[in-house]
Design a protein around this motif. Sequence first.
Motif, PDB file in Angstrom:
ATOM      1  N   TYR A  34       0.844  -1.197   0.000  1.00 37.44           N
ATOM      2  CA  TYR A  34       0.000   0.000   0.000  1.00 37.44           C
ATOM      3  C   TYR A  34       0.876   1.243   0.000  1.00 37.44           C
ATOM      4  CZ  TYR A  34      -3.844  -3.053   1.395  1.00 37.44           C
ATOM      5  OH  TYR A  34      -4.789  -4.038   1.448  1.00 37.44           O
ATOM      6  N   VAL A  36       1.061   4.791   1.085  1.00 38.83           N
ATOM      7  CA  VAL A  36       0.377   5.615   2.083  1.00 38.83           C
ATOM      8  C   VAL A  36       0.397   7.075   1.664  1.00 38.83           C
ATOM      9  CG1 VAL A  36       0.402   6.357   4.493  1.00 38.83           C
ATOM     10  CG2 VAL A  36       1.044   4.014   3.904  1.00 38.83           C
ATOM     11  N   ASP A  37      -0.760   7.720   1.741  1.00 37.52           N
ATOM     12  CA  ASP A  37      -0.846   9.166   1.532  1.00 37.52           C
ATOM     13  C   ASP A  37      -0.416   9.814   2.851  1.00 37.52           C
ATOM     14  OD1 ASP A  37      -1.415  11.743   0.769  1.00 37.52           O
ATOM     15  OD2 ASP A  37      -3.584  11.509   0.924  1.00 37.52           O
ATOM     16  N   TRP A  38       0.890   9.943   3.037  1.00 37.68           N
ATOM     17  CA  TRP A  38       1.438  10.430   4.311  1.00 37.68           C
ATOM     18  C   TRP A  38       1.449  11.954   4.298  1.00 37.68           C
ATOM     19  CZ3 TRP A  38       1.169   8.784   8.778  1.00 37.68           C
ATOM     20  CH2 TRP A  38       2.019   9.169   9.807  1.00 37.68           C
ATOM     21  N   ALA A  42      -3.868  12.072   7.397  1.00 38.33           N
ATOM     22  CA  ALA A  42      -3.524  10.679   7.117  1.00 38.33           C
ATOM     23  C   ALA A  42      -4.326   9.705   7.978  1.00 38.33           C
ATOM     24  CB  ALA A  42      -2.026  10.446   7.335  1.00 38.33           C
ATOM     25  N   SER A  44      -7.318   9.296   8.222  1.00 36.71           N
ATOM     26  CA  SER A  44      -8.475   8.731   7.527  1.00 36.71           C
ATOM     27  C   SER A  44      -8.065   7.816   6.365  1.00 36.71           C
ATOM     28  CB  SER A  44      -9.378   9.848   7.009  1.00 36.71           C
ATOM     29  OG  SER A  44      -8.698  10.616   6.039  1.00 36.71           O
ATOM     30  N   TRP A  45      -6.790   7.797   5.999  1.00 38.57           N
ATOM     31  CA  TRP A  45      -6.328   7.024   4.849  1.00 38.57           C
ATOM     32  C   TRP A  45      -6.623   5.527   4.989  1.00 38.57           C
ATOM     33  CZ3 TRP A  45      -2.800   3.045   4.534  1.00 38.57           C
ATOM     34  CH2 TRP A  45      -2.474   2.635   3.244  1.00 38.57           C
ATOM     35  N   SER A  46      -6.428   4.974   6.171  1.00 41.39           N
ATOM     36  CA  SER A  46      -6.570   3.523   6.345  1.00 41.39           C
ATOM     37  C   SER A  46      -8.022   3.062   6.496  1.00 41.39           C
ATOM     38  CB  SER A  46      -5.761   3.055   7.552  1.00 41.39           C
ATOM     39  OG  SER A  46      -6.266   3.624   8.740  1.00 41.39           O
ATOM     40  N   LYS A  49     -10.009  -0.024   4.544  1.00 34.58           N
ATOM     41  CA  LYS A  49      -9.064  -0.969   3.956  1.00 34.58           C
ATOM     42  C   LYS A  49      -8.911  -2.168   4.896  1.00 34.58           C
ATOM     43  CE  LYS A  49      -6.388   2.526   1.450  1.00 34.58           C
ATOM     44  NZ  LYS A  49      -7.165   3.706   1.766  1.00 34.58           N
ATOM     45  N   MET A 116      -1.713   7.778  11.989  1.00 36.05           N
ATOM     46  CA  MET A 116      -2.712   6.777  11.600  1.00 36.05           C
ATOM     47  C   MET A 116      -2.490   5.488  12.376  1.00 36.05           C
ATOM     48  SD  MET A 116      -1.732   5.507   7.833  1.00 36.05           S
ATOM     49  CE  MET A 116      -0.411   4.366   7.571  1.00 36.05           C
TER      50      MET A 116
END
Length: 121
Positions: A34, A36-38, A42, A44-46, A49, A116
């Motif tokens: 994956y 990651v939109d770091w 961030a 909310s990124w996970s 999934k 995150m």
Amino acid sequence: MAQGRGSAAQLGLALGLLLACLLLGADVAAAATYNVDWSFGADSWSKGKNFRAGDVLVFSYDPSVHNVVEVDAGGYSGCRESGTKYSSGNDRVTLGRGTSYFICSISGHCGAGMKMAVTAS
């Protein structure tokens, strides 16, 4: 005659080892990577999934302004650096089973949402 039985036992053992290797290899082959939109937000990124132990998170960022620190639950909730620090700008982290926590330890970044939690089954 004994040699024939030994050969059959050896063949059975070899087939059993081959099956075990195939099953273990299937689990490794199923690992996902994956990106990651770091960034700020961030956290909310996970969401949404499904992660598994063995999956790899790739954190890409500008190392002159951010970092990634793998922390414990207390470090995550309190935005305290308490674990392994990454700062290459292209960090790969393999997930273990359970929840892994990440923050940016640059002053103010974690509090602004650059953190995150990821739970892997």
